[in-house]
Design an enzyme around this catalytic site. Structure first.
Site, PDB file in Angstrom:
ATOM      1  N   SER A   1     128.608 103.532  94.697  1.00 61.03           N
ATOM      2  CA  SER A   1     128.459 104.728  94.613  1.00 61.03           C
ATOM      3  C   SER A   1     127.045 104.939  95.316  1.00 61.03           C
ATOM      4  CB  SER A   1     128.646 105.496  93.411  1.00 61.03           C
ATOM      5  OG  SER A   1     127.240 104.818  92.495  1.00 61.03           O
ATOM      6  N   THR A   2     125.989 105.641  94.561  1.00 60.78           N
ATOM      7  CA  THR A   2     124.692 105.850  95.138  1.00 60.78           C
ATOM      8  C   THR A   2     124.149 104.797  96.156  1.00 60.78           C
ATOM      9  OG1 THR A   2     124.279 107.265  93.045  1.00 60.78           O
ATOM     10  CG2 THR A   2     122.290 106.741  94.591  1.00 60.78           C
TER      11      THR A   2
ATOM     12  N   ASP B   1     131.110 102.370  86.070  1.00 62.95           N
ATOM     13  CA  ASP B   1     132.588 102.098  86.943  1.00 62.95           C
ATOM     14  C   ASP B   1     132.471 100.749  87.729  1.00 62.95           C
ATOM     15  OD1 ASP B   1     135.139 102.890  87.387  1.00 62.95           O
ATOM     16  OD2 ASP B   1     134.612 103.591  89.506  1.00 62.95           O
TER      17      ASP B   1
ATOM     18  N   MET C   1     125.424 104.074  90.629  1.00 61.40           N
ATOM     19  CA  MET C   1     125.208 104.493  89.244  1.00 61.40           C
ATOM     20  C   MET C   1     126.376 104.324  88.488  1.00 61.40           C
ATOM     21  SD  MET C   1     123.148 108.038  90.135  1.00 61.40           S
ATOM     22  CE  MET C   1     123.258 108.753  88.384  1.00 61.40           C
TER      23      MET C   1
ATOM     24  N   HIS D   1     132.061 106.606  95.116  1.00 62.69           N
ATOM     25  CA  HIS D   1     132.186 107.707  94.417  1.00 62.69           C
ATOM     26  C   HIS D   1     131.287 108.882  95.182  1.00 62.69           C
ATOM     27  CE1 HIS D   1     131.523 105.165  90.552  1.00 62.69           C
ATOM     28  NE2 HIS D   1     132.931 105.000  91.177  1.00 62.69           N
TER      29      HIS D   1
END
Lengths: 120, 196
Positions: B6-7, B130, B127, B33
């Site tokens: 993600s991030t 998940d 982050m 994400h």
């Protein structure tokens, strides 16, 4: 038309430095010296990218993101968080899809521009 | 092979995906994400120009083909499904998992089920929690798992959640991940050949 980036930080020196980096690459930079100023001006500025400090005295960067999400504008803006804290709190995990990168201060010009460029 | 991030993931994928060679032995499925379809589409297009692998957006019913990296589209969960000799990508709008859709857990669970000991799970910067359960599913199925280390991650929460489940084979700086992954691919390919 040049791409617009909004820099949000309560420290004017940081805003000025980041703005000079970005303007040197041809971006148009708008600044906000705090979370509330960002929320008030975001629709008018309509930036493509938001570079936002996490720790600000009026409201923290995550709270700002929640407000922007509730305003319905966050889906259209790329977000990079700028922070002295290495890891965000798990309570902000729901904001993960909105935060494309997370840069820890102190940052260097080359790394900042590389990360911005890859999102623009 | 499934990659979750993600991030910080866009920058990380730009660093490592071009390092993967194009072969006919593996495919890469990427769940990231991100709320904006435009950002994911643009990332896939850019990486397609930079990589030896073919990089494309996954579509419902698309066949998983070796030598290709697939980005899962925004706001859909993605699973691999075996239909006879082929593996297809199934997209659905089931409820969000760990606040997100696509969920890395959902993708990795399906990869573990279909590819079993041949599966590889990689968690990059990101982050939240998940991906940890999905990595455990791959490990439990006999597959191999790897996470990006803290020093080269923008955020290392996803990796550390997997480490906390004791399901991670190795922790590596970002730049070493492609080489280690390809070593695993070669070993798994050899093992399969020996079994045949």
């Amino acid at each position: 038309m040049t791409k617009k980036i909004m820099v949000v930080d309560d420290e004017k020196d940081i805003v000025d430095i980041v703005a000079s980096f970005l303007e040197g690459e041809g971006y148009t930079v708008h600044s906000a010296l705090g979370g509330r100023e960002c929320i008030e001006s975001i629709k008018e500025v309509n930036p493509e990218l938001l570079l936002m400090d996490v720790m600000m005295p009026d409201m923290n960067g995550w709270e700002v993101l929640r407000d922007l999400k509730n305003m319905g504008v966050l889906e259209y803006i790329k977000v990079i968080m700028l922070t002295v804290v290495k890891e965000p709190k798990q309570e902000y995990a729901d904001l993960s899809p909105y935060v494309l990168d997370y840069i820890t201060k102190p940052f260097n010009k080359k790394d900042l521009l590389k990360r911005v460029t890859r999102l623009m | 092979m499934a990659i979750g991030t993600s991030t910080g993931g866009i920058a990380a994928l730009h660093d490592i995906l071009p390092e993967f060679p194009k072969t006919n032995t593996y495919a890469i499925l990427i769940a990231m994400h991100i709320i904006s379809p435009d950002v994911v589409n643009t990332t896939a297009k850019r990486l397609n120009e930079l990589c030896s692998l073919k990089v494309k957006m996954a579509e419902h019913g698309m066949q998983v083909e070796p030598g290709t990296a697939y980005f899962m589209p925004c706001d859909y969960h993605a699973q691999t499904k075996e239909y006879g000799e082929v593996v297809l990508i199934n997209l659905n709008k089931e409820p969000k998992v760990n606040f997100v859709r696509p969920s890395v857990d959902v993708l990795m669970n399906s990869v573990a089920e279909v590819f079993k000991e041949n599966s590889i799970g990689i968690l990059l910067t990101g982050m939240g929690m998940d991906g940890a359960q999905g990595m455990k599913a791959i490990k439990d199925a006999g597959g191999s798992t790897m996470v990006q280390d803290r020093d080269t991650s923008s955020v290392s929460q996803m990796a550390e959640a997997a480490i906390d489940l004791s399901c991670v084979d190795t922790v590596l700086p970002l730049e070493f991940i492609p080489k280690k992954t390809m070593k695993w691919v070669e070993e798994k390919t050899s093992n399969r050949a020996a079994q045949i």
